[in-house]
Scaffold this motif. Structure first.
Motif, short mmCIF file in Angstrom:
data_model
loop_
_atom_site.label_atom_id
_atom_site.label_comp_id
_atom_site.label_asym_id
_atom_site.label_seq_id
_atom_site.Cartn_x
_atom_site.Cartn_y
_atom_site.Cartn_z
N GLU A 15 4.24 11.82 -26.96
CA GLU A 15 5.18 12.43 -27.89
C GLU A 15 4.86 13.91 -28.08
O GLU A 15 3.81 14.36 -27.69
N PRO A 16 5.73 14.66 -28.69
CA PRO A 16 7.10 14.29 -29.08
C PRO A 16 8.03 14.24 -27.88
O PRO A 16 7.88 15.02 -26.95
N GLY A 17 9.00 13.34 -27.97
CA GLY A 17 9.89 13.15 -26.82
C GLY A 17 9.05 12.77 -25.63
O GLY A 17 8.26 11.85 -25.70
N ASP A 18 9.24 13.50 -24.53
CA ASP A 18 8.38 13.28 -23.36
C ASP A 18 7.58 14.54 -23.07
O ASP A 18 7.15 14.77 -21.95
N LEU A 19 7.38 15.37 -24.08
CA LEU A 19 6.79 16.69 -23.83
C LEU A 19 5.33 16.61 -23.37
O LEU A 19 4.83 17.52 -22.74
N THR A 20 4.63 15.56 -23.74
CA THR A 20 3.25 15.41 -23.25
C THR A 20 3.10 14.09 -22.52
O THR A 20 2.02 13.52 -22.46
N ARG A 21 4.23 13.58 -21.96
CA ARG A 21 4.15 12.30 -21.25
C ARG A 21 3.67 12.55 -19.84
O ARG A 21 4.43 12.85 -18.94
N PHE A 22 2.35 12.45 -19.65
CA PHE A 22 1.78 12.65 -18.33
C PHE A 22 2.18 11.50 -17.41
O PHE A 22 2.54 10.43 -17.87
N TYR A 23 2.09 11.77 -16.11
CA TYR A 23 2.59 10.82 -15.13
C TYR A 23 1.98 9.43 -15.32
O TYR A 23 2.69 8.43 -15.37
N VAL A 24 0.66 9.38 -15.43
CA VAL A 24 0.01 8.07 -15.51
C VAL A 24 0.34 7.37 -16.83
O VAL A 24 0.42 6.15 -16.90
N LEU A 25 0.56 8.18 -17.87
CA LEU A 25 0.95 7.58 -19.15
C LEU A 25 2.32 6.92 -19.03
O LEU A 25 2.53 5.80 -19.52
N TYR A 26 3.25 7.58 -18.34
CA TYR A 26 4.57 7.00 -18.14
C TYR A 26 4.46 5.74 -17.28
O TYR A 26 5.13 4.74 -17.53
N LEU A 27 3.57 5.83 -16.30
CA LEU A 27 3.32 4.65 -15.45
C LEU A 27 2.84 3.49 -16.31
O LEU A 27 3.30 2.35 -16.18
N TYR A 28 1.91 3.80 -17.21
CA TYR A 28 1.38 2.78 -18.12
C TYR A 28 2.51 2.21 -18.98
O TYR A 28 2.62 1.00 -19.16
N ASN A 29 3.35 3.11 -19.53
CA ASN A 29 4.47 2.65 -20.35
C ASN A 29 5.32 1.65 -19.58
O ASN A 29 5.68 0.59 -20.10
N GLN A 30 5.65 2.01 -18.34
CA GLN A 30 6.50 1.13 -17.54
C GLN A 30 5.82 -0.23 -17.33
O GLN A 30 6.44 -1.27 -17.49
N ALA A 31 4.53 -0.18 -16.98
CA ALA A 31 3.83 -1.41 -16.61
C ALA A 31 3.59 -2.30 -17.82
O ALA A 31 3.82 -3.50 -17.77
N PHE A 32 3.11 -1.72 -18.92
CA PHE A 32 2.58 -2.55 -20.00
C PHE A 32 3.42 -2.53 -21.27
O PHE A 32 3.26 -3.38 -22.13
N ASP A 33 4.29 -1.54 -21.41
CA ASP A 33 5.18 -1.55 -22.57
C ASP A 33 6.55 -2.10 -22.20
O ASP A 33 7.20 -2.74 -23.01
N PHE A 34 7.01 -1.79 -20.96
CA PHE A 34 8.36 -2.19 -20.58
C PHE A 34 8.36 -3.38 -19.63
O PHE A 34 9.41 -3.81 -19.19
N TYR A 35 7.20 -3.89 -19.30
CA TYR A 35 7.09 -5.04 -18.38
C TYR A 35 7.77 -4.78 -17.04
O TYR A 35 8.46 -5.64 -16.51
N GLU A 36 7.61 -3.58 -16.50
CA GLU A 36 8.18 -3.26 -15.19
C GLU A 36 7.05 -2.99 -14.21
O GLU A 36 6.80 -1.85 -13.81
N MET A 37 6.33 -4.03 -13.84
CA MET A 37 5.15 -3.85 -13.01
C MET A 37 5.51 -3.35 -11.61
O MET A 37 4.80 -2.54 -11.02
#
Lengths: 788, 377
Positions: free
Chosen positions: A730-752
């Motif tokens: 946060e805020p928004g995606d202003l500090t969303r580093f690549y691996v963090l977004y990857l983590y979000n997809q894998a473990f928050d959004f269940y998109e392994m």
């Protein structure tokens, strides 16, 4: 001769034992599904998993007691209890267990997670059991549960409120504001009434904000709380059908604008924004915040520790109408349990009147059975808050908010709206439009709408086995062909034996997951249901990433900017430090240690520390910068708040400077490897200090520079812990580093599968960058200095 | 070219260790002076003080007429050749040799090249001068064909030449050499020794040279400065150092094999060593006192019956060196070595157990007792 035989015998026995152990372990893993978890005996073993919230040990004890009671009533059933800690750790563990195919039989599930878990098919519908119970004359007592709470666990495939029941709620809470009675008195205010309004709320907040060193209210902006706030104005971000977006409706915009203006246009009315107080439930404990909310019952255990002032609970203020929501936790049964009947009976007994009474006395939450909630087990006028009845009265106006099955909805909503109403780096108009666009893109994606075939794992496994076998044969043949003599053979055998732990580890622990993730990148897989549920999507993940997913490009950009800042700055800093540490100075060991120390500290601890440093209200960076900047008429930036667009990523680059100890040590080693005579010769040849550095030290150090540079580039593309702990992107995606977004997809959004594709793209990016770096530096690197 | 003057030069390290003490020395313009002594004697420290790599803590140092105690090494106009050559491994031989000239050029600024009118032209001319200088030096040293190689691709001897070349191009006031030949094998060392000597004769430059090898010192130096324990023991031309050593240390250090020493007493022109009575004439005149007798190994021989100065000895062993042989002798408790022509080999082997050795009284040296005892005669 005898000794030789004995050694040989011992060696062979050892080798045989090792082989047997390895084979046995492998066989156990492979045949796990066939053997099952009951291990052959008739005893039924159930696994129960739960978390303990702020009540900690108490909740642990209550669950434990209920389980022992169940075991006594059901001889032949044994219950294993797992408590990983807080809710966050709980869901991580739950996900891991589900992915491994060994989910707990009965477990907690919050109502906010129900739509996603139910739609993933990991929860068992309970209606059949209830029917069966009824036929046998046993009543689960569903009529006793508050309907609005129970309905939160009905899911018909698109919305909650109707359809099969997936959980028995153990407790719940309604939402409202906690207020500091002392501050209300000091400000000459009446305490909030049972029907108070936002106008009264605002007036109270303003009046308390006028008091010395006080702030009116802490207003958290979690998605559910924001939607509750909107509900009091008769609007929501989703239409009643749960599908159409209404986030851009005039009512929603007006309500959000109003909230943003309270925070950003007024001094000391709400925390953060222009005030100088940090946010979160704990700020209320300071006694300098008039109100805190919207919170449920869960803060009560920690607020009961307050001794310095009196406090109480007020309902949610009303705007155009009265409204509330419930937050609840239920006992759910796994769809993969081997003992469905026993698991259901366990869940039922965990929600029995006795178990609920125990929980009610804790004060942490409200029992979900009306008979218990309205009894003295919960309503206890002697312990704060005195207004327990307010919680119960709010149930009348509580409603279910439609939640889409995809967890991305809440995540996107929180991220985007917080930019408008919490950090203030976007206007309400921009933030809502961003959200609407992002959610629409998500819904339109072929991945969400398309129909994909199941993965042919069997065929794949056969093909892989044949390939591996063929490869082994070819390798074996090549190995035999180049076979050395007897002496060489025994040496070779010893070598292979010694290297075998590494080779095996590389093959199974590293090689296999790498290959599997490559395969998964062409699939859609939740990472929570078994691998057999994976669907083959071909290149759809990659197409989606490159052509549709704006957040992917944003995260790549954030990471690239970070790399551009952090690598040169960090390396210059490390080299400078190494030059300093290479001088003959008293206590040099101490200085070197001090410089190196931060790089051996745990990442999370460091990140928490730096979160404080960059705190926009009271951080160390602010304390240091303000005296320097104020004479110039400037203020220090709000790093991760309203100035995050400019200062968010640089803040991480600055933090990185603190952790260059590892690079520094390597530079130091490089510097010490440069013969002293070279610099002495250069000095006598007429080179000054800068020339000596530029003409001798730097070229001699160039291989080390390249090594450190490459490592730093790789490292900068792997930034995770700092961002995860400090900003969560946060805020928004202003500090969303690549691996963090990857983590979000894998473990928050269940998109392994999607996350696997991202991981492979990262690998290629890093490979290409490293290659370019090495190529580009070739002309300037002198390896001659290394071969002395 | 310049002379170098040491006045009471001394070095005390921060820990209080005295490395060099009270060195007084005048190196004449064009002279080749060798500092020689065992390791730890202070010779390298002395050289490094001249170079400006070590701070001078006592006394004054002049190069030419200028006191340079406080002058940085790069401004002293001296060039130094290091023991391990200190060539820049990342630069070619040409760049290595041009390095000192590049650092001293008047037109070196990259930015000024672009801005200042006429600067580029001057810089180009300077480039050509530098290249010419490098070629000249390379020719003198016979390394013209190596100019484009890097030091890693050179043999030890070639690197040595490049190191000398880098010093040469500068045309400095003085050359300093810090054990430049000790990393070479024995044969190459002898060759390079001769070349250095020839180079000195050709350039007529002031050279200060440090070595622990007394043979190298003897062959190279116009003058030797023998040092021990941070102090100068003797400063004289090689021949004088060999024939008239100032004290027992110098006598023992210079010459191979080392000088033989026998302790005894003199009284009335006769020296007594155990049972032996040696008539030494004037050298042993005066009141009785303890002295040390010094004899060069090549001055000992088998005694003739009429020899006045003869000692009873036991032959402990004979080493055949081809053109000569070294005979190890036992006289009382002392061990002596006699260096004899190879032709005498059989005579010593026959004599085996007992032998009578003799020397000419005029060739005997007498020292005060103690390791640094001064020469009496």
């Amino acid at each position: 001769m005898l000794a030789h035989h004995v050694t040989q015998l011992a060696r062979r026995t050892l080798a045989a034992l090792t082989a047997v152990a390895v084979l046995w372990a492998a066989a156990r893993v492979i045949t796990r599904d066939l053997v099952g978890s009951h291990g052959g005996s008739d005893e039924v073993v159930l696994t129960v998993m739960h978390w303990s919230g702020d009540a900690g040990q108490e909740e642990d004890r209550i669950v434990e007691d209920a389980l022992r009671g169940y075991e006594e009533a059901h001889p032949g059933v044994r219950v294993r209890r797992i408590n990983p800690g807080d809710a966050g750790s709980f869901y991580t563990k739950l996900q891991t267990m589900m992915a491994a195919g060994t989910p707990p039989d009965v477990f907690y599930c919050g109502d906010e997670r129900l739509p996603s878990l139910a739609s993933l098919g990991v929860l068992m519908p309970l209606d059949d059991f209830i029917e069966q119970d009824r036929a046998e004359g046993v009543d689960a007592g569903l009529d006793d549960f508050y309907p609005v709470v129970l309905d939160g666990y009905r899911w018909d495939g698109s919305a909650t409120g109707a359809g099969p029941l997936y959980g028995l709620p153990k407790d719940f809470t309604t939402i409202g504001f906690y207020y500091n009675r002392d501050l209300f008195r000091r400000a000459g205010l009446d305490e909030p009434g049972d029907r108070w309004t936002w106008d009264e709320f605002l007036a109270a907040a303003r009046a308390i904000g006028q008091l010395d060193d006080c702030t009116g209210a802490e207003f958290v902006t979690w998605p559910r709380m924001l939607r509750l706030y909107l509900a009091t104005f008769g609007c929501d971000v989703l239409g009643d059908d749960g599908g159409t977006l209404t986030v851009r409706s005039p009512e929603v915009l007006a309500a959000l604008e109003q909230l943003a203006s309270w925070r950003f246009e007024e001094d000391n009315t709400l925390t953060s924004g222009k005030s100088r107080v940090a946010s979160g439930a704990t700020v209320f404990l300071t006694g300098r915040v008039g109100m805190a909310g919207p919170f449920g019952r869960w803060v009560v255990p920690s607020y009961r520790q307050i001794e310095d002032f009196e406090w109480d609970f007020a309902p949610m203020p009303s705007g155009t109408e009265r409204a509330n929501v419930v937050a609840s936790v239920a006992w759910c049964v796994s769809s993969r349990t081997e003992h469905p009947r026993a698991a259901w009976e366990l869940a039922r007994s965990l929600c029995s009147e006795e178990a609920q009474a125990g929980l009610g006395e804790l004060g942490l939450a409200m029992p979900s059975r009306r008979s218990i909630a309205e009894s003295s087990a919960f309503v206890d006028p002697t312990a704060a808050p005195s207004r327990d009845r307010v919680y119960l009265e709010q149930v009348e106006v509580a409603r279910l908010l439609p939640v889409p099955a995809s967890p991305k909805f809440d995540a996107l909503l929180e991220s985007r709206l917080n930019q408008a109403v919490l950090t203030g780096d976007l206007s309400v108009d921009e933030a809502t439009r961003n959200f609407a666009d992002a959610w629409k893109a998500e819904g339109d994606s072929p991945l969400m709408t398309g129909d994909f075939p199941r993965m042919p794992w069997g065929a794949l496994a056969r093909a892989a086995s044949i390939t591996a076998l063929g490869l082994a044969v070819v390798l074996g043949w090549l190995w035999r062909r180049g076979r050395p003599g007897a002496l060489g053979r025994s040496e070779e055998r010893a070598g292979v034996l010694l290297a075998s732990p590494l080779i095996l580890g590389l093959l199974f622990v590293t090689g296999f997951p790498i290959l599997l993730s490559l395969v998964l990148s062409f699939t859609r897989w939740t990472g929570i249901a078994g691998l057999e549920t994976a669907e083959w999507v071909g290149l759809a993940n990659y197409t989606q990433l490159f052509t549709e997913d704006g957040r992917f490009w944003t995260s790549l950009k954030v990471t690239a900017i970070y790399a551009l800042l952090a690598v040169p700055l960090g390396q210059a800093f490390a080299l400078g430090a190494a030059l300093l540490m290479n001088t003959r100075t008293p206590f040099i060991g101490l200085w070197r240690g001090a410089w190196y120390l931060p790089s051996v500290l745990a990442g999370v601890g460091v990140a928490v520390l730096w979160r404080w440093v960059f705190d926009g209200d009271s951080g160390l960076a602010k304390a240091l910068l303000d005296p320097l900047l104020e004479p110039l008429g400037l203020g220090s930036p709000d790093w991760f708040g309203s100035d995050a667009a400019t200062f968010g990523v640089p803040a991480f680059a600055i933090m990185n400077l603190w952790m260059v100890g590892g690079s520094m040590m390597i530079y130091l080693a490089g510097l010490q490897g440069i013969p002293k005579e070279l610099t002495e010769a250069a000095e006598l040849d007429g080179a000054g200090a800068w020339q000596r550095f530029r003409r001798v030290t730097l070229p001699m150090l160039s291989p080390v520079l390249v090594f450190n540079g490459v490592m730093a580039v790789i490292g900068s593309f792997q930034v995770f812990t700092q961002a995860f702990v400090m900003t969560r992107g946060e805020p928004g995606d202003l500090t969303r580093f690549y691996v963090l977004y990857l983590y979000n997809q894998a473990f928050d959004f269940y998109e392994m599968g999607y996350a696997s594709a991202m991981a492979w793209i990262l690998l290629v990016v890093v490979l290409v960058l490293t290659g370019l770096f090495l190529r580009g530096s070739r002309r300037h690197v002198h390896y001659e200095g290394m071969s002395r | 070219m310049a002379n170098i003057t040491f006045q009471g030069l001394g070095k005390v390290y921060p820990g209080g260790v005295r490395a060099v003490e009270g060195v007084d020395l005048e190196v004449e313009d064009g002279e080749f002076v060798v500092l020689v002594g065992p390791s730890g004697c202070g010779k390298s420290t002395t050289l490094r003080m001249v170079a400006g790599l070590e701070e001078i803590t006592d006394g004054t140092l002049r190069i030419g007429d200028r006191v340079v105690n406080e002058v940085a090494g790069k401004d002293r106009d001296i060039a130094m050749v290091f023991q391990n050559y200190a060539l820049y491994p990342h630069l070619s031989v040409r760049q290595n040799m041009a390095f000192p000239l590049e650092r001293r050029r008047a037109h070196g600024g990259t930015v000024r090249r672009l801005i200042v009118p006429g600067y580029r032209r001057a810089a180009r001319e300077e480039d050509q001068e530098i290249q010419a200088e490098v070629s000249r030096a390379a020719e003198v040293l016979g390394i013209t064909d190596l100019l484009d190689r890097k030091p890693g691709a050179l043999s030890g001897g070639q690197r040595q030449r490049v190191a000398v070349g880098r010093a040469l191009v500068r045309r400095p006031a003085a050359f300093l050499f810090d054990e430049p030949l000790s990393n070479l094998d024995a044969k190459l060392r002898v060759e390079m020794r001769a070349e250095l000597k020839a180079l000195h004769d050709r350039l007529g430059a002031t050279m200060l040279y440090v070595t622990h090898d007394q043979e190298e010192a003897m062959t190279l130096g116009d003058r030797l400065v023998v040092m021990d324990g941070g102090r100068v023991q003797q400063c004289a031309p090689p021949r004088e150092v060999y024939e008239q050593p100032a004290n027992r240390f110098v006598a023992g250090f210079v010459g191979t094999p080392s000088m033989n020493f026998l302790e005894g007493e003199v009284a009335d022109g006769t020296m007594s060593i155990g049972e032996a009575r040696l008539p030494l004439g004037d050298a042993a005149a005066g009141v009785p006192r303890a002295v040390v007798l010094g004899l060069r190994p090549d001055r000992l021989r088998l005694a003739e019956p009429e020899d006045p100065c003869a000692l009873e000895a036991t032959v402990a062993g004979v080493e055949d060196l081809g053109d000569r042989c070294d005979v190890r002798l036992q006289v009382g408790h002392a061990e002596l070595v006699a260096r004899r022509p190879a032709g005498e080999l059989s005579r010593w082997t026959v004599a085996r157990a007992a032998a009578r050795v003799a020397f000419e009284p005029a060739e005997a040296l007498l020292f005060e007792p103690g390791p640094h005892g001064a020469r009496i005669h």
